[in-house]
Design a protein around this motif. Structure first.
Motif, short mmCIF file in Angstrom:
data_model
loop_
_atom_site.label_atom_id
_atom_site.label_comp_id
_atom_site.label_asym_id
_atom_site.label_seq_id
_atom_site.Cartn_x
_atom_site.Cartn_y
_atom_site.Cartn_z
N PHE A 22 47.46 44.33 48.17
CA PHE A 22 46.55 42.93 48.67
C PHE A 22 46.58 43.83 46.57
CE2 PHE A 22 43.96 40.96 45.53
CZ PHE A 22 44.38 38.86 45.66
N CYS A 23 46.11 44.69 46.19
CA CYS A 23 46.17 45.22 44.49
C CYS A 23 47.48 45.62 44.35
CB CYS A 23 45.22 46.66 44.57
SG CYS A 23 43.33 46.39 44.60
N GLY A 24 48.58 46.01 45.15
CA GLY A 24 49.40 46.78 44.92
C GLY A 24 50.95 45.35 44.52
N VAL A 25 50.61 44.31 45.35
CA VAL A 25 50.87 43.20 45.43
C VAL A 25 50.71 42.91 44.09
CG1 VAL A 25 51.20 40.88 45.91
CG2 VAL A 25 51.72 42.42 47.25
N THR A 26 49.71 42.81 43.85
CA THR A 26 49.05 41.68 42.28
C THR A 26 49.08 42.68 41.28
OG1 THR A 26 47.12 41.15 44.19
CG2 THR A 26 46.42 40.84 41.03
N ALA A 27 49.72 44.11 41.40
CA ALA A 27 50.19 44.71 39.70
C ALA A 27 51.66 44.97 40.10
CB ALA A 27 49.84 45.94 39.82
N SER A 28 52.41 44.21 41.17
CA SER A 28 53.86 44.32 40.88
C SER A 28 53.90 43.06 40.16
CB SER A 28 54.50 44.09 42.52
OG SER A 28 53.79 45.56 42.72
N PHE A 29 53.17 41.88 41.01
CA PHE A 29 53.47 40.15 40.26
C PHE A 29 53.23 40.50 38.57
CE2 PHE A 29 51.75 36.39 39.40
CZ PHE A 29 52.39 36.03 39.45
N ILE A 30 51.93 41.00 38.57
CA ILE A 30 51.63 40.87 36.75
C ILE A 30 51.87 41.92 35.80
CG2 ILE A 30 50.08 41.64 35.11
CD1 ILE A 30 47.72 41.29 37.29
N LYS A 31 53.35 42.91 36.45
CA LYS A 31 54.08 43.81 36.08
C LYS A 31 55.33 43.13 35.73
CE LYS A 31 56.54 47.84 36.02
NZ LYS A 31 56.94 49.52 36.71
N PHE A 32 55.79 42.28 36.99
CA PHE A 32 57.02 41.26 36.59
C PHE A 32 57.07 40.02 35.84
CE2 PHE A 32 58.81 37.39 38.18
CZ PHE A 32 60.19 38.10 37.94
N CYS A 33 55.86 39.78 35.96
CA CYS A 33 55.23 39.04 34.55
C CYS A 33 55.34 39.47 32.99
CB CYS A 33 54.48 38.00 34.42
SG CYS A 33 54.26 36.60 36.47
N TYR A 34 54.91 39.79 32.95
CA TYR A 34 54.49 40.85 31.80
C TYR A 34 56.05 41.26 31.23
CZ TYR A 34 53.36 43.86 27.70
OH TYR A 34 52.98 44.67 26.73
N ARG A 35 56.49 42.17 32.01
CA ARG A 35 58.03 42.25 31.37
C ARG A 35 59.21 40.54 31.21
NH1 ARG A 35 61.05 45.69 35.56
NH2 ARG A 35 59.78 47.22 35.21
N LYS A 36 58.91 39.69 32.09
CA LYS A 36 59.97 38.77 32.30
C LYS A 36 58.78 38.22 30.21
CE LYS A 36 60.68 34.19 34.09
NZ LYS A 36 60.86 33.43 35.24
N LYS A 37 57.77 38.09 30.14
CA LYS A 37 57.55 37.81 28.78
C LYS A 37 58.25 38.56 27.79
CE LYS A 37 53.61 35.09 30.34
NZ LYS A 37 52.38 35.07 30.73
N ARG A 38 57.74 39.53 27.82
CA ARG A 38 58.35 40.79 26.76
C ARG A 38 59.92 40.88 26.24
NH1 ARG A 38 56.54 46.80 26.60
NH2 ARG A 38 58.24 47.31 27.09
N PHE A 39 61.09 40.63 27.50
CA PHE A 39 62.12 40.61 27.54
C PHE A 39 62.64 40.43 26.45
CE2 PHE A 39 66.27 41.76 29.10
CZ PHE A 39 67.16 40.59 29.45
N SER A 40 62.29 39.36 25.22
CA SER A 40 62.75 38.53 23.89
C SER A 40 62.82 40.05 22.90
CB SER A 40 62.51 37.90 24.00
OG SER A 40 61.36 37.30 23.06
N VAL A 41 61.87 40.06 23.07
CA VAL A 41 61.41 41.63 21.83
C VAL A 41 62.20 42.32 21.56
CG1 VAL A 41 59.43 43.20 20.71
CG2 VAL A 41 58.97 41.08 22.11
N GLU A 42 62.87 43.24 21.11
CA GLU A 42 63.86 44.41 20.67
C GLU A 42 62.63 45.19 20.99
OE1 GLU A 42 67.55 45.51 18.86
OE2 GLU A 42 67.17 44.15 18.95
N THR A 43 62.98 46.60 21.39
CA THR A 43 61.89 47.44 21.04
C THR A 43 62.75 49.26 20.10
OG1 THR A 43 63.47 48.61 23.34
CG2 THR A 43 61.84 47.67 23.99
N PHE A 44 63.95 48.71 19.84
CA PHE A 44 64.31 49.61 18.57
C PHE A 44 65.79 48.54 18.07
CE2 PHE A 44 67.11 49.77 22.48
CZ PHE A 44 68.24 50.04 22.03
N SER A 45 65.14 48.87 16.74
CA SER A 45 66.38 48.98 15.86
C SER A 45 67.48 49.36 16.29
CB SER A 45 65.63 49.20 14.76
OG SER A 45 65.24 50.40 13.76
N ARG A 46 68.50 49.49 15.69
CA ARG A 46 70.06 49.69 16.20
C ARG A 46 70.88 50.18 14.57
NH1 ARG A 46 72.47 47.75 21.02
NH2 ARG A 46 71.39 45.54 22.02
N HIS A 47 70.86 51.60 14.98
CA HIS A 47 71.30 51.94 13.70
C HIS A 47 72.81 52.02 13.48
CE1 HIS A 47 67.80 52.01 11.25
NE2 HIS A 47 67.04 52.34 12.92
#
Length: 67
Positions: A22-47
């Motif tokens: 149950f903890c593994g499924v919950t953690a995977s679901f939270i990680k999936f949702c967090y990654r989906k929301k954060r996808f639009s943020v660019e982590t590094f600038s392009r030089h």
């Protein structure tokens, strides 16, 4: 008393396995949702990258040393 109620440690092992699953499924679901929301943020600038090219012709000492 039946055999299954007397074996309390089997129920404990099953409960622990269920909680881990149950903890593994919950953690995977939270990680999936967090990654989906954060996808639009660019982590590094392009030089722009610098590229250096060194030409070696057949008369060069480096080329004759290698061959």
């Amino acid at each position: 008393m039946s055999d299954w109620t007397g074996l309390w440690y089997i129920w404990l092992i099953l409960l622990i396995l269920f909680l881990l699953l149950f903890c593994g499924v919950t953690a995977s679901f939270i990680k999936f949702c967090y990654r989906k929301k954060r996808f639009s943020v660019e982590t590094f600038s392009r030089h722009p990258c610098d590229l250096s090219v060194i030409g070696i012709d057949s008369d060069s000492t480096a080329h004759s040393t290698v061959t």
